[in-house]
Scaffold this active site. Structure first.
Site, PDB file in Angstrom:
ATOM      1  CE  LYS A   1      19.591  61.147  30.066  1.00 38.32           C
ATOM      2  NZ  LYS A   1      20.105  62.540  30.090  1.00 38.32           N
TER       3      LYS A   1
ATOM      4  CB  SER B   1      16.996  64.758  29.298  1.00 34.05           C
ATOM      5  OG  SER B   1      18.385  64.537  29.473  1.00 34.05           O
TER       6      SER B   1
ATOM      7  CB  SER C   1      20.026  66.578  31.189  1.00 32.81           C
ATOM      8  OG  SER C   1      19.235  67.151  30.187  1.00 32.81           O
TER       9      SER C   1
END
Lengths: 481, 486, 95
Positions: free
Chosen positions: B76, B151, B175
């Site tokens: 990420k 997210s 997330s």
């Protein structure tokens, strides 16, 4: 109107750790800009703080020294504001749960009275960097070496009532932190910085008046001057029927005035909240006790001991104990000299005078305490008299050798041979027959005053080496004929 | 190659069926082929990946055992990676190349995995749909008109699309789990403090936690083995002993007590999602588990509590983005204030600015007690609910989200409605317990995740439970049919 | 709970965000709706409840006082928007 001055102080003492409060970057004054910074000191994304063990120990030590409650649970909080020398956009400090709670310390004023000043709290926090205002094509340079340097902020109660008291208080804090070895006390380098809160109120009134805070007053002398200046300013306003605005002010020593720092006032809502990157600091009683056991003798205790052990006056004891280095120096001197009063006089007199003149720290004094002790021994055993000793002291200072070497090389030994002194006196009497006759004709109480002339002649003839305690009786005996 | 699990790939790499370089190239090719339509990557590190793959092949030849050696993964884009652009999907960090490495990515490097790139996400991890990215929204591989969740939407989509074997994500309020659910993959949010936060760009420090996102619980276990464990650089990192998370995968579930909190099956829940969830629970009963009805009475309070605590911490955490030492600075600032104001409002997107302001307000003078302090007190009530429940049961199960992945742009007009959808995930972060999402079925060809929550540091138990389910079901092996990108 | 435009501007200033009038209005609405959402907390009695800051309720670990960082100025300054002579440069700071 008769105003009462109310003063509270916030002192930031930089703790003498090797590394920063929250990082392993070095702490030090005067390094090349931005060479002593770790990621967290720069507020780099993803960087995290880890607390320095030693800073915590030093804070607890200070707490003990001011008889304070130790915060068994203390919490770091974030003080949020934007400033270019504050890389994270918040200062990590302590708010609700400081490491040091309520305490107090006693200060001795010039007239000898002792006053107790309350300590509200002392907390650990990180320092900010520095803005360098030299012109970089209209821009400001930021050096973050100082960022995250550990500070202990010591907050006093508004117990102080005059500039002199304020200075005595700051001096006492200064001597405590240097005694403890937790701060080098160097005010010129910013190791100790003072913010002074000042307000006035009519004598007898209970409520406090509106206060102003004077930031960063960084010498004992400026503290006194800044307070005088600000008190005068406030009194003028109040007497003209005006109101004091609560604000932060800056003392300008060159103009001897304080001026408003409006830029700092801009929306100071600091939004304190517990720092989620740090956890509560929990202390055990064992830990706190163990630190207490390592406390050195503190200035007040030392002064007490100097009075009882060496029979020094309170004044001498306070002066000598005000700095650990001076106290240590004195004790070494008096061990050799075996005369505390004489040692105290020399350390506070001749030595301090030369140190001041040359702006030298006692720790770097060219005359070692041992050497001064030896010199005083020679006064004690009548090898030299006090006047000669001053010359010898200067010679030691100038690096000409030890007291004994200088006395020997310069032939400064006192004449203690009574026969020789008698001969010398007789020669002088013979050369001054008129004065001798006058003396003999005078009333006994006038005679006393007249001996001074003959003593002077003897000292001159002996180049100061005749032992005065021998000269006097022989002189009187011969004068009487 | 792209639908096999880590254990199998590791065997084949050692059997020389293919090399890590070939495997890496295969995934790089797939990224080029499909990611133009999915948009799951912000940065692709092709050269570095191929260089690393060569080294990995040598390590494998030398007999090194770590199953992650040579396995293509992605991170990420909020993990700082040394000399590789790290943007947090923000214009603010559009030019940010960190001179340091996060602990998670360092540990993944050390374990020999090959980073192919940095995945897309909601800006500063603020969002549940991946529509808040400076680099454009990510599409759900199961339906390119749907969101992948957020997210960690890029990581979830990339794994689901077979563009990468596994990826890291972070979970502040769901997330990892919610995009895992929306994309039909397995994701684990570990216990707070289990994985170091050093080098992870902070959103809300007391809630953020990194974890693995992969195609199976077993793959997650391999990655957790690499990234979990104490880190002296993170004061909030736990010193609790880490385990071998693959060791207990095969334990039978006989006697397992599963708690079903009634609050998770209320009106907000889509009935079909409820059915999929309960069907999955039935599967566990077949495996020997027993069901206990439980209650988490303060569940509803997790939304307000979270939406005060997270923005408050964020408002302070994001103050360092000021245009002084890194990141975006506006052009020609006329003075210092102008530099701050313009750099920050140009650099941050609308959702980020909104949350900064909510947090600033919640912490400001006169409001702190009513907002932040109150939220932290409620947080304790929520934690206590879990502590009580987990004293009766081994794991708690429920839905991850009230619905399957929704359509792009369908909720952007009503952000508060989107906040409400986090209802099943937020409380886990507030309490700090570990939780997973595993594929449990489909509704209209869109995946549905089952959430499994466990006690502090019970990651091995969660992975065991999930793995046993995956040994007996094939939801996690389903893959979307991809259209080539244009 | 709803904010007025001045509230929003005050918060934006504290957070160093510059908002156009139009944006102020939008944020006024969207922030107010979040504040309304969190309002329900006030109905809960939390008397005597200790706030929870860290889920694990661990205590702070301490670092030995040792210098472990070397000078990395060049690599740190390399990513700065503006620097000179080893310093970060910002528009003039006026005290």
């Amino acid at each position: 109107m008769n105003w009462e001055i109310v003063i509270g102080l916030e002192i930031h003492a930089q703790l003498s750790t090797k590394s920063k409060l929250f990082s392993g970057a070095a702490v030090g004054f005067g390094a090349e800009p931005n060479t002593q910074t770790a990621l967290v000191d720069l507020g780099m994304p993803g960087s995290l703080p880890v607390l320095n063990k030693e800073a915590l120990r030093m804070a607890v030590m200070f707490g003990h020294a001011v008889n304070a409650e130790i915060g068994m649970k203390s919490v770091f909080a974030r003080k949020n504001y934007f400033y270019p020398d504050l890389p994270k956009g918040y200062q990590t400090s302590q708010m609700d749960d400081p490491i040091v709670g309520v305490g107090h310390l006693d200060i001795t004023l010039e007239d000898g009275t002792v006053k107790r000043v309350g300590i509200t709290r002392a907390h650990l926090e990180e320092d900010a960097g520095k803005s360098l205002h030299e012109d970089f094509h209209g821009m400001t340079g930021i050096d973050l070496n100082r960022s995250s340097t550990p500070l202990l902020e010591i907050v006093s109660e508004p117990d102080i009532r005059s500039a002199k008291e304020a200075v005595a208080y700051v001096k006492m804090i200064h001597s405590i932190v240097t005694y403890l070895g937790i701060c080098d006390g160097n005010m010129a380098e910013g190791s100790m910085r003072c913010d002074v809160n000042i307000s006035l109120r009519p004598k007898g009134q209970q409520e406090y008046g509106t206060r102003t805070e004077i930031k960063n007053v960084n010498s004992f002398r400026f503290i006194e001057k800044a307070i005088h200046t600000e008190v005068e300013r406030q009194a003028d306003i109040l007497e003209d029927g005006g109101r004091i605005i609560q604000e932060t002010r800056l003392y300008d020593p060159e103009k001897d005035e304080t001026r408003s720092m409006r830029s700092k006032e801009d929306a100071n809502d600091y939004r304190y909240f517990p720092c989620p990157d740090l956890l509560p600091v929990i202390l055990t009683q064992e830990y706190v006790d163990a630190i207490r056991a390592t406390l050195p003798e503190l200035p007040a205790q030392k002064a007490q001991r100097f009075m009882s052990e060496y029979k020094l006056s309170e004044y001498d004891a306070n002066v000598l104990s005000s700095s650990r280095d001076m106290a240590n120096y004195f004790e070494v001197v008096t061990q050799a000299a075996k005369n505390p009063k004489l040692s105290a006089n020399w350390v506070m007199g001749e030595l301090s005078k030369l140190l001041n003149q040359n702006q030298i720290d006692i720790i770097d004094a060219p005359v070692s305490a041992e050497n001064l002790g030896l010199l005083l021994q020679r006064i004690e055993d009548n090898t030299i008299n006090g006047k000669t000793a001053k010359d010898v002291f200067q010679a030691i200072w100038d690096g000409e050798g030890t007291a004994d070497e200088i006395i020997e090389n310069k032939g400064l030994k006192q004449v203690t041979d009574t026969k020789a002194i008698e001969e010398m006196i007789q020669t002088i009497l013979d050369a001054n027959q008129a004065q001798v006759d006058q003396y003999r004709a005078a009333e006994p109480d006038k005679q006393k005053k007249m001996t001074g002339f003959f003593v002077g002649q003897v000292m001159k003839a002996s180049q100061g080496k005749a032992n005065p305690s021998l000269v006097n009786p022989i002189l009187i005996k011969l004068l009487k004929g | 190659m792209h639908s096999q699990n880590i254990t199998l790939l590791a065997q084949k790499l050692r059997a020389k069926e293919f090399s890590s370089v070939e495997l890496t190239q295969h995934f790089l090719d797939r990224i080029k082929q499909f990611d133009t339509s999915i948009n799951s990557f912000i940065t692709i590190t092709e050269e570095k990946a191929l260089t690393a793959a060569k080294i990995a092949d040598t390590r494998i030849s030398n007999g090194e055992k770590n199953p992650l050696i040579g396995i293509p993964i992605a991170h990420k884009d909020l993990f700082c990676t040394q000399n590789t652009l790290t943007t947090c999907a923000s214009k603010m960090l559009n030019n940010f190349v960190p001179p340091y490495e996060s602990t998670v990515t360092q540990r993944m490097l050390d374990s020999g995995s090959i980073m192919l790139g940095k995945t897309n996400m909601d800006e500063f991890a603020m969002g549940s749909s991946n529509e808040n990215s400076f680099f454009g929204s990510v599409k759900n591989p199961w339906n390119l008109e749907a969101v992948p969740g957020g997210s960690s939407g890029g990581s979830a989509a990339a794994v689901a699309a077979g563009l990468i074997v596994a990826a890291t994500g972070t979970d502040t309020g769901g997330s990892i789990r919610q995009p895992a659910s929306f994309c039909g993959i397995t994701g684990l949010k570990p216990t707070y403090g289990r994985v170091s936060r050093f080098g992870m760009i902070a959103f809300a420090s007391s809630l953020d936690q990194a974890g693995p996102m992969a195609r199976s619980a077993e793959d997650c276990a391999h990655i957790l083995n690499s990234i979990a464990g104490f880190d002296e650089k993170d004061s909030t990192s736990s010193e609790a002993e880490k385990e071998d998370y693959t060791a207990h995968l095969n334990q039978p579930l006989t006697g397992l007590k599963i708690g079903l909190p009634k609050e998770y099956f209320g009106d907000a829940l889509d009935q079909e999602v409820a059915k999929v969830t309960l069907d999955a629970v039935k599967e566990f009963e077949k495996l020997g588990a027993t069901i206990v009805d439980i209650s988490l009475p303060n569940l509803n309070l997790s939304i307000p509590s979270y939406y005060v605590i997270a923005p408050s911490e964020a408002s302070s955490n994001l103050s360092r983005f000021d245009g002084v030492r890194f990141g975006h600075r506006c052009d020609d600032p006329k003075d210092l204030l102008d530099m701050y104001m313009r750099s920050r409002s140009e650099g941050f997107g609308a959702e980020v600015q909104k949350r900064i302001m909510v947090g600033t307000y919640a912490l400001s003078e006169g409001y702190y007690d009513a907002y932040y302090l109150k939220a932290q007190k409620i947080r304790r009530l929520i934690k206590q609910d879990f502590v009580d429940a987990l004293s009766q049961v081994d794991v708690i199960m429920g839905p991850v989200a009230p619905t399957t992945a929704f359509k792009l742009n369908s909720k952007t007009q009503d952000p508060v409605a989107m906040y409400l959808e986090d209802i099943y995930t937020l409380s886990v972060n507030l309490a700090g317990i570990p939780a997973m999402s595993i594929p449990a079925g489909f509704i209209d060809k869109m995946p549905v995740g089952l959430q499994i929550m466990g006690n502090y540091f019970a990651e091995a138990k969660l992975l065991n439970v999930a793995h046993q389910f995956q040994q007996n079901t094939d939801w996690h092996t389903q893959t979307p049919t991809l259209a080539e990108g244009v | 709970m709803s904010l007025n435009k001045q509230d929003v501007q005050k918060i934006a200033h504290l957070a160093r965000l510059s908002l156009s009038d139009n944006e102020s209005e939008q944020y006024q609405e969207s922030i107010s709706s979040v504040l309304t959402l969190v309002e329900q907390m006030q109905s809960v009695n939390t008397d005597g409840v200790e706030p929870l800051c860290n889920p694990l309720e661990m205590t702070q670990r301490l670092r030995e006082d040792a210098v472990t960082e070397s000078n990395q100025r060049d690599s740190y300054l390399a990513i700065a928007p503006q620097s000179e002579n080893g310093l970060y440069l910002v528009p003039q700071v006026i005290d």
